[in-house]
Design a protein around this motif. Sequence first.
Motif, PDB file in Angstrom:
ATOM      1  N   THR A   3      37.886  47.940  14.872  1.00 17.07           N
ATOM      2  CA  THR A   3      37.509  48.042  13.458  1.00 17.07           C
ATOM      3  C   THR A   3      36.811  49.370  13.169  1.00 17.07           C
ATOM      4  OG1 THR A   3      35.277  47.169  13.725  1.00 17.07           O
ATOM      5  CG2 THR A   3      37.054  45.556  13.507  1.00 17.07           C
ATOM      6  N   PRO A   4      36.591  49.688  11.894  1.00 14.42           N
ATOM      7  CA  PRO A   4      35.830  50.895  11.569  1.00 14.42           C
ATOM      8  C   PRO A   4      34.426  50.877  12.163  1.00 14.42           C
ATOM      9  CG  PRO A   4      36.966  50.085   9.629  1.00 14.42           C
ATOM     10  CD  PRO A   4      37.141  49.047  10.705  1.00 14.42           C
ATOM     11  N   TYR A  12      41.525  42.520  12.151  1.00 14.39           N
ATOM     12  CA  TYR A  12      41.602  43.851  11.559  1.00 14.39           C
ATOM     13  C   TYR A  12      42.982  44.442  11.786  1.00 14.39           C
ATOM     14  CZ  TYR A  12      40.714  48.733  10.570  1.00 14.39           C
ATOM     15  OH  TYR A  12      40.782  49.990  10.050  1.00 14.39           O
ATOM     16  N   TYR A  13      43.489  45.120  10.748  1.00 11.39           N
ATOM     17  CA  TYR A  13      44.794  45.771  10.857  1.00 11.39           C
ATOM     18  C   TYR A  13      44.727  47.137  10.202  1.00 11.39           C
ATOM     19  CZ  TYR A  13      49.703  46.822  10.150  1.00 11.39           C
ATOM     20  OH  TYR A  13      50.928  47.442  10.137  1.00 11.39           O
ATOM     21  N   GLU A  14      45.289  48.106  10.859  1.00  8.36           N
ATOM     22  CA  GLU A  14      45.415  49.419  10.235  1.00  8.36           C
ATOM     23  C   GLU A  14      46.747  50.033  10.642  1.00  8.36           C
ATOM     24  OE1 GLU A  14      42.067  51.737  11.661  1.00  8.36           O
ATOM     25  OE2 GLU A  14      43.216  52.473  13.365  1.00  8.36           O
ATOM     26  N   TYR A  16      48.467  53.958  10.173  1.00 12.52           N
ATOM     27  CA  TYR A  16      48.468  55.318   9.646  1.00 12.52           C
ATOM     28  C   TYR A  16      49.774  56.034   9.993  1.00 12.52           C
ATOM     29  CZ  TYR A  16      43.527  54.743   8.640  1.00 12.52           C
ATOM     30  OH  TYR A  16      42.336  54.299   8.129  1.00 12.52           O
ATOM     31  N   GLN A  23      44.411  49.899   5.773  1.00 13.33           N
ATOM     32  CA  GLN A  23      43.303  49.279   6.503  1.00 13.33           C
ATOM     33  C   GLN A  23      43.043  47.946   5.818  1.00 13.33           C
ATOM     34  OE1 GLN A  23      40.236  52.441   6.020  1.00 13.33           O
ATOM     35  NE2 GLN A  23      39.740  51.908   8.127  1.00 13.33           N
ATOM     36  N   GLU A  24      42.946  46.879   6.587  1.00 17.56           N
ATOM     37  CA  GLU A  24      42.641  45.602   5.958  1.00 17.56           C
ATOM     38  C   GLU A  24      42.062  44.605   6.939  1.00 17.56           C
ATOM     39  OE1 GLU A  24      46.479  44.757   4.282  1.00 17.56           O
ATOM     40  OE2 GLU A  24      47.132  43.637   6.050  1.00 17.56           O
ATOM     41  N   PRO A  39      35.839  48.791   4.221  1.00 22.71           N
ATOM     42  CA  PRO A  39      35.634  49.136   5.636  1.00 22.71           C
ATOM     43  C   PRO A  39      34.197  48.909   6.121  1.00 22.71           C
ATOM     44  CG  PRO A  39      37.020  50.780   4.587  1.00 22.71           C
ATOM     45  CD  PRO A  39      36.559  49.847   3.493  1.00 22.71           C
TER      46      PRO A  39
END
Length: 106
Positions: A3-4, A12-14, A16, A23-24, A39
Motif C-alpha cells: 500500500t502507499p 490494495y490494487y494499483e 501504472y 490506485q484503489e 491513499p
Amino acid sequence: MRTPAGTDCRHYYEDYNRGRAIQECRLIKANRRSLPWQPGDCAKCVVPAILRANAGRELRVDLAVVKRWGLLRRLRVDAYCLKHEIEVASAEAGCPRCSAEERGRA
Ligand code: SF4
C-alpha cells in the motif's frame, strides 16, 4: 500488494502500466455505504493487522470511510465470523468462539 503506507494488503490494487494510474482499496470500493478511499487512509488502517492476527479463521471484514461530526474522516471496521455466524465486537481480537475452540484444542 504494498500500500502507499508500505504495508502489504490483499485489498490494495494499483496499476501504472501503459499510462494507467489506478490506485484503489477494493475493500472500501465494495462497501456502498463508504466514502471514497484516499491513499492516506492506508496509513491509519488496521485491516492488514486484523487479517494477520486472524489468519486461518473465517472472518469477514467490512471497511468504511465515514465522517465524524461531518468533518473528520475515520475508518470503521465491522467484522463477522462466517463459521459461527456472529458479529465480532473486536476485529483485532477475532471471534471469541473461535478463540475458545482453539484454547480447548491446546
Ligand atoms: S485502506 Fe486498509 S484495507 Fe484498504 S488497501 Fe489500505 S490498508 Fe488495505
